[in-house]
Every structure is written in structure tokens, then in C-alpha cells.
Scaffold this active site. Structure first.
Site, PDB file in Angstrom:
ATOM      1  N   ASP A  46      43.077 -57.709 -10.245  1.00  0.00           N
ATOM      2  CA  ASP A  46      43.990 -56.597  -9.682  1.00  0.00           C
ATOM      3  C   ASP A  46      45.392 -56.906 -10.563  1.00  0.00           C
ATOM      4  O   ASP A  46      45.988 -58.122 -10.145  1.00  0.00           O
ATOM      5  CB  ASP A  46      44.119 -56.647  -8.432  1.00  0.00           C
ATOM      6  CG  ASP A  46      42.825 -55.667  -7.833  1.00  0.00           C
ATOM      7  OD1 ASP A  46      42.798 -54.572  -8.234  1.00  0.00           O
ATOM      8  OD2 ASP A  46      42.344 -56.417  -7.169  1.00  0.00           O
ATOM      9  N   ASP A  48      42.794 -56.462   6.753  1.00  0.00           N
ATOM     10  CA  ASP A  48      43.463 -56.958   5.752  1.00  0.00           C
ATOM     11  C   ASP A  48      44.353 -58.158   6.101  1.00  0.00           C
ATOM     12  O   ASP A  48      44.752 -58.347   6.806  1.00  0.00           O
ATOM     13  CB  ASP A  48      44.312 -55.692   5.221  1.00  0.00           C
ATOM     14  CG  ASP A  48      43.708 -54.910   4.373  1.00  0.00           C
ATOM     15  OD1 ASP A  48      42.585 -55.045   3.719  1.00  0.00           O
ATOM     16  OD2 ASP A  48      44.283 -53.672   3.883  1.00  0.00           O
ATOM     17  N   GLU A  58      40.721 -45.988  -6.731  1.00  0.00           N
ATOM     18  CA  GLU A  58      39.731 -45.049  -6.750  1.00  0.00           C
ATOM     19  C   GLU A  58      40.360 -43.883  -7.213  1.00  0.00           C
ATOM     20  O   GLU A  58      41.278 -43.283  -6.474  1.00  0.00           O
ATOM     21  CB  GLU A  58      38.875 -44.944  -5.746  1.00  0.00           C
ATOM     22  CG  GLU A  58      38.155 -46.131  -5.540  1.00  0.00           C
ATOM     23  CD  GLU A  58      37.258 -46.516  -4.332  1.00  0.00           C
ATOM     24  OE1 GLU A  58      36.397 -47.165  -3.991  1.00  0.00           O
ATOM     25  OE2 GLU A  58      37.751 -45.861  -3.525  1.00  0.00           O
ATOM     26  N   THR A  64      30.719 -47.443  -7.268  1.00  0.00           N
ATOM     27  CA  THR A  64      30.568 -48.313  -6.211  1.00  0.00           C
ATOM     28  C   THR A  64      29.150 -48.130  -5.398  1.00  0.00           C
ATOM     29  O   THR A  64      28.514 -47.276  -5.632  1.00  0.00           O
ATOM     30  CB  THR A  64      31.541 -48.274  -5.153  1.00  0.00           C
ATOM     31  OG1 THR A  64      32.003 -47.059  -4.785  1.00  0.00           O
ATOM     32  CG2 THR A  64      32.992 -48.950  -5.801  1.00  0.00           C
ATOM     33  N   GLU A 107      29.550 -51.776  -9.197  1.00  0.00           N
ATOM     34  CA  GLU A 107      30.100 -52.585  -8.519  1.00  0.00           C
ATOM     35  C   GLU A 107      29.383 -52.405  -7.159  1.00  0.00           C
ATOM     36  O   GLU A 107      28.795 -51.363  -6.707  1.00  0.00           O
ATOM     37  CB  GLU A 107      31.715 -52.351  -8.261  1.00  0.00           C
ATOM     38  CG  GLU A 107      32.805 -52.476  -9.432  1.00  0.00           C
ATOM     39  CD  GLU A 107      34.044 -52.201  -8.849  1.00  0.00           C
ATOM     40  OE1 GLU A 107      34.308 -51.948  -7.769  1.00  0.00           O
ATOM     41  OE2 GLU A 107      34.890 -52.126  -9.795  1.00  0.00           O
ATOM     42  N   LEU A 116      30.079 -53.862  -0.671  1.00  0.00           N
ATOM     43  CA  LEU A 116      30.116 -54.886   0.356  1.00  0.00           C
ATOM     44  C   LEU A 116      29.806 -56.295  -0.224  1.00  0.00           C
ATOM     45  O   LEU A 116      28.977 -56.336  -1.217  1.00  0.00           O
ATOM     46  CB  LEU A 116      29.257 -54.743   1.492  1.00  0.00           C
ATOM     47  CG  LEU A 116      29.444 -53.345   2.283  1.00  0.00           C
ATOM     48  CD1 LEU A 116      28.522 -53.020   3.155  1.00  0.00           C
ATOM     49  CD2 LEU A 116      30.801 -53.398   3.080  1.00  0.00           C
TER      50      LEU A 116
END
Length: 574
Positions: free
Chosen positions: A149, A197, A281, A440, A478, A481
């Protein structure tokens, strides 16, 4: 920084450990981290059931974790020091080397997602020694490259038009040194704020200031709740960010990235994934976990009640000759309802299948497609003739897929119902720009998911495969999980060998990105499974060798690296 033996034992027993952090606005220079809680390997839910409740859905299953929601912050040094030594490096590479011919002529190359905080808020590489060691390990296992990222809120943090690429320069050079390719994600969304997070990276400070002045720059639901994960696409073309439009800001950022890394584009940096919404996304933030607003498998809520979206909807309604259709539906339930709980999404007589519903859902989904079109037009122009591929990530919203309305997909902006294919228009939009469709939930199987919520990830993947084949757009995947088990790996292998295309013959996914690099990945059993998985993916659908043979080779590879593991353990004792 290597942990002392006391810290190691504390980590294993779950004792909260003081760890160094970057100073925040509160002035604190340290915080408490429960290492076992952060790094505990999730047990794969191979079969589970959700019992529908009439009230709160608090105890229901967690949703697919997006890359921005995986708890990955901790010191990798102890887990990765096994690979920091160069004494056995040549032997390891010779034992498990993939030729360049094998890499490019068959099979599916595997990339690995980097930790969210690979670059720190001070624009330096986080855990540099561990990062270097981990990249060496990934390369030796046959991994094609890494995905990282590139955070808008980190690089252009303080002032508009001022970019600090410091940590990314070092990290990408490190990848190049180890012969790894890079998929760079232009992350224009916020990271953090959701349950679990452990990394918080807000949008640029100056952009947040503008959103505070004008809250309608944030996505808004019918109850007035604002979502600050990503700037509302309703103001894409308005100069609301210090005189620039959001799309101009994204374009300037990508242009600055191109200029900074021009010498590495097409060689080391082979793909640019363009973020287009929450979690990177192309979707609306219809199922936010923050403060428990949404819980799996709720239907989510429409995000079209900021003044900019309302203005667009009013204009569309007037042009359609129905000025009274100037608002989003208010009978679509709440975030945690199920379709049949609502007037709009219910099977019989639901508003989704009415003339108004068709008008609204067409407008809502087209706004998302137009958003993607605007950003892709800019991205393809900026990276033209650089040799990089452009990709866009689409969410795998598989819950309530078996219902007629597909409510969670509709609230996210994917106009996909029993009577309409919502993924073909997306694939066609990507095809116009020669972009890759990145999807995903590739690792999921239908029977592992709660059937009373009509989850069907395998059926969803098949629909997406069909859409990409019809649109003739490449498909990449991808996992949603973190999974280290053989069942998930075999499902990915199965999904990566796409169905036969009548027009162009057999296809395979153009790439697969594995979620994610962390200490659990380097544990002996997980590492052995992963090495075998990478090898099998590289060999492709026509591989003659059986899974057991590949696993035996992986076992041998792990055995070769065992002295490094032992050496690291001894080093940590002193």
C-alpha cells in the site's frame, strides 16, 4: 529490535508488552500491545452456521477481512531472523529455485501482501532488518513479488502537492535487490477505525480539514451518519480540496509516483492497483465495521445522502421524467437487517424490482462506474508506455448471494440480482482501459459459509470469471481471510485455473496475491504449506506432479532452512 527472552515468553503467554510507537498528537511515546492477541493465528472456520436473530447480530460471524482490516502490527524480527543470515542463502536458493522460463510461460505468479505499516508515519521503513530478511525468504520460496500500500495519507500528509516517498524508495529498492516484483497500490482511502484495526493511517491532514469544514464531502447514509474512509464520489469533479478536485488530487499523486519511480516502472514495479473506495475497492462504504455499525451478514445501507449525491440523483430523476424519484430508498432497512426484513429488498413485491428501484439502482451503480472510469482514464494516461499494468480491486460480497435481490451487493454499488448481471458492466469498463479485474474471496468454499445467510462465494467467483471472459479482461485474485491450511490452498488452485474460454481457449488467472506477510506465515507448518502452494501455482493447471510430491519438496526446503531457525532461536536467548 530483537525481543529479549522475557519479552518472548511474555508474548507467548499473552502478557501486555510495552512497545515503541511513533508519537501521536496526544504526546504519548509508547503504548501497550498484547502480542499474542495481535499475532494469534486465526483458526479457519471450515464449517459454520449463523443462527438468525430477531434483534442484534452482535454474535454473528466476522465478515471477510479486507486488507485494511487485518491485525498485522507487531515486530517481525523474531519470526524472520531465521532468514537474516546469509551463510546458508546460496544453498537455500539452489534447493528451491524457479527458472525464469517457468515463471513466465505457465502457471500463476504469486505475490504476497506486505504489512499495512511497512512504511512508518515518519516515512521510514518499519522493522527494516525483519523486512529485508522476510523478502529474502519469500524470494527463496519462489514468490514472484510483493504488494504494498502506498498511502496517500502518508506521502502527501501535511500539505497539498508535497510528497515524501522516503520509506517507499527504500522498500522498493529492497524488493529490487532481492529480485522481487512490486504491485504498488495507490491507497486513497483511510486505514484504521474498524474493529480489530491496529494500524491507523488517516487521509491527508489538509483533506481531513476540508471534510471537517464540509461534512458532505464524506459518504452519508439516510440517518446522517458520515463515513470518512474515502471522499464521496459525488464531488469527484468539484474543486473542493484546496482548489483541486478529488480526481485531480489522485491524478497528481499518481503522476508524482510515476516521476519518482520512473526508472523502476515495468521492471521492478510491474503493476499499479488504483484505489477507488474503502479498503481500496471500487465500491461504496456500505458495510462499515467502525463502532459496530455493521456486522456480518447484514445487508448494509445505501451511501447516497450527502448533498452532492442528492443533487446528482435529483438531476437524474428530472431527466428521467420522474422528479419525485429524487431520493434514495428509505425502506431498505438498517445495516444489520436481512433482505426479508425490509420492504425494499424482500423477495415478493420488493422495491428493488419496481420501476423506481430499477431507476435508482441504475443511477447508483452508474455513479460508481463513472467514478472508476474517471480515475482509470487518468491512470492509464499517466502510466502509458511505462510497461506497468493497471488493476482495480472488486469486493467479494458473497453473503445473501442466494437471495433474489442480492441486497449487500446492491448497497455496495454492484447492481447484481437474480435477473441482472452486475459484474459484466464493471468488467467492460475495465476492458476499455486494459485494466485487470482483481477479485477477492478466492479461497472460500460455499459449504464453509453460513447457509442460512445464503452465502455462495464459489458461485460468485464463477459469475465473475464468466463476466471477465465475456469482456475479455484479465482476472487476478486475492484471498479475503488469512488462511494457511491445505483446504484454502487447494480452493485457490482450483479457482485460479479458469474455465475454458470458447474464444481464446484455456485461461488462468494472471496473478494471485496472498494475504499477507506476517510471523504466522513463517511458522514451520504454515511455511511448508505455503512453499508447496507457491510451487503448485507456478506449475499451473498442466502440472504432471501430484500435490504430495510438491509437499515432499517443500518439506525438504523447510529442512534446509532449519539451521537458520535454530540459529535465530539461540541468538534470541542472549
Amino acid at each position: 529490535m530483537a525481543m529479549s527472552l522475557t519479552h518472548q515468553i511474555g508474548a507467548l503467554s499473552g502478557t501486555p508488552l510495552p512497545v515503541e510507537t511513533t508519537a501521536t498528537n496526544t504526546g504519548d511515546s509508547s503504548s501497550t500491545l498484547n502480542a499474542s492477541a495481535v499475532w494469534k493465528s486465526p483458526t479457519p472456520a471450515l464449517k459454520c452456521k449463523v443462527t438468525r436473530q430477531s434483534g442484534d447480530l452482535t454474535d454473528m460471524l466476522s465478515p471477510p477481512v479486507s486488507p485494511c482490516r487485518s491485525p498485522l502490527r507487531a515486530d517481525l524480527t523474531a519470526a524472520c531472523q531465521a532468514f537474516a543470515t546469509t551463510e546458508h542463502e546460496t544453498a537455500v536458493e539452489n534447493e528451491y529455485k524457479i527458472s525464469s522460463k517457468d515463471k513466465h510461460e505457465k502457471g500463476v505468479p504469486v505475490y504476497v501482501m506486505m504489512p499495512l505499516d511497512s512504511v512508518k508515519m515518519d516515512n521510514t521503513v518499519n522493522r527494516r532488518k525483519a523486512m529485508n530478511a522476510s523478502l529474502q525468504a519469500l524470494k527463496s520460496a519462489g514468490v514472484e513479488g510483493i504488494m504494498m500500500d502506498v498511502w496517500w495519507g502518508l506521502v502527501e500528509r501535511d500539505n497539498p502537492g508535497e510528497y515524501n516517498w522516503g520509506g517507499y524508495v527504500d522498500l522498493i529498492e529492497m524488493a529490487k535487490k532481492h529480485g522481487l516484483k512490486v504491485q504498488a497500490v495507490m491507497s486513497f482511502h483511510q486505514c484504521g477505525g474498524n474493529v480489530g484495526d491496529s494500524v491507523s493511517i488517516p487521509l491527508p491532514k489538509w483533506a481531513v480539514e476540508e471534510m471537517q469544514k464540509d461534512p458532505d464531502l464524506a459518504y452519508t447514509d439516510q440517518w446522517g451518519r458520515r463515513n470518512f474512509e474515502y471522499i464521496s464520489l459525488g464531488c469527484d469533479t468539484l474543486p473542493v480540496l484546496k482548489g483541486r478536485t478529488p480526481v485531480q488530487c489522485y491524478s497528481d499523486f499518481m503522476r508524482a509516483f510515476r516521476d519518482q519511480f520512473q526508472h523502476l516502472l515495468g521492471d521492478t514495479i510491474v503493476e499499479i492497483q488504483v484505489g477507488m473506495g474503502p479498503a481500496g475497492e471500487l465500491r461504496y462504504p456500505s458495510y462499515p465495521e467502525q463502532d459496530g455499525t455493521w456486522k456480518f451478514p447484514g445487508i448494509g445501507a445505501f451511501q447516497c445522502f450527502d448533498k452532492y449525491m442528492i443533487s446528482s440523483l435529483k438531476a437524474a430523476a428530472e431527466a428521467f421524467g420522474k422528479p419525485e424519484w429524487n431520493s434514495g430508498p428509505t425502506d431498505a432497512g438498517h445495516y444489520n437487517n436481512w433482505p426479508e426484513d425490509t420492504q425494499f429488498f424482500r423477495k415478493e413485491g420488493g422495491g428493488w424490482n419496481s420501476p423506481y428501484g430499477e431507476f435508482f439502482l441504475t443511477w447508483y451503480s452508474q455513479m460508481l462506474l463513472d467514478h472508476g472510469e474517471r480515475i482509470l482514464s487518468s491512470a492509464t494516461e499517466i502510466f502509458r508506455d511505462t510497461g506497468v499494468k493497471i488493476s482495480v480491486k472488486i469486493a467479494g460480497i458473497h453473503w445473501h448471494y442466494g437471495s433474489r435481490s442480492h441486497a449487500p451487493e446492491l448497497t455496495a454499488g454492484y447492481y447484481n440480482t437474480r435477473y441482472r448481471d452486475g459484474y459484466l458492466p464493471i468488467a467492460q469498463m475495465l476492458a476499455r482501459h486494459n485494466a485487470i479485474f482483481n477479485f477477492t474471496c478466492i479461497e472460500m468454499r460455499d459449504h464453509e459459509q453460513p447457509q442460512d445467510a445464503l452465502c455462495a462465494p464459489e458461485k460468485l467467483v464463477r459469475q465473475v470469471v464468466s463476466a471477465t471472459q465475456e469482456a475479455q479482461v484479465p482476472l487476478a485474485g486475492e484471498n479475503a481471510l488469512p488462511r494457511y491450511d491445505e483446504h484454502a490452498h487447494k480452493q485457490i488452485l482450483k479457482a485460479s485455473a479458469l474455465e475454458v474460454d470458447e474464444n481464446s481457449g484455456e485461461r488462468e488467472m494472471c496473478a494471485f496475491t496472498y494475504l499477507r506477510m506476517n510471523p504466522d506465515l513463517f511458522q514451520a507448518d504454515n511455511w511448508r504449506q505455503f512453499v508447496a502452494f507457491v510451487k503448485k501455482m507456478k506449475e499451473g493447471k498442466d502440472a504432471k506432479r501430484c500435490w504430495e510430491q510438491v509437499e515432499r519438496e517443500a518439506e525438504h526446503y523447510v529442512h534446509v532452512t532449519q539451521p537458520l531457525v535454530q540459529e535465530a532461536a539461540v541468538a534470541l536467548m542472549h
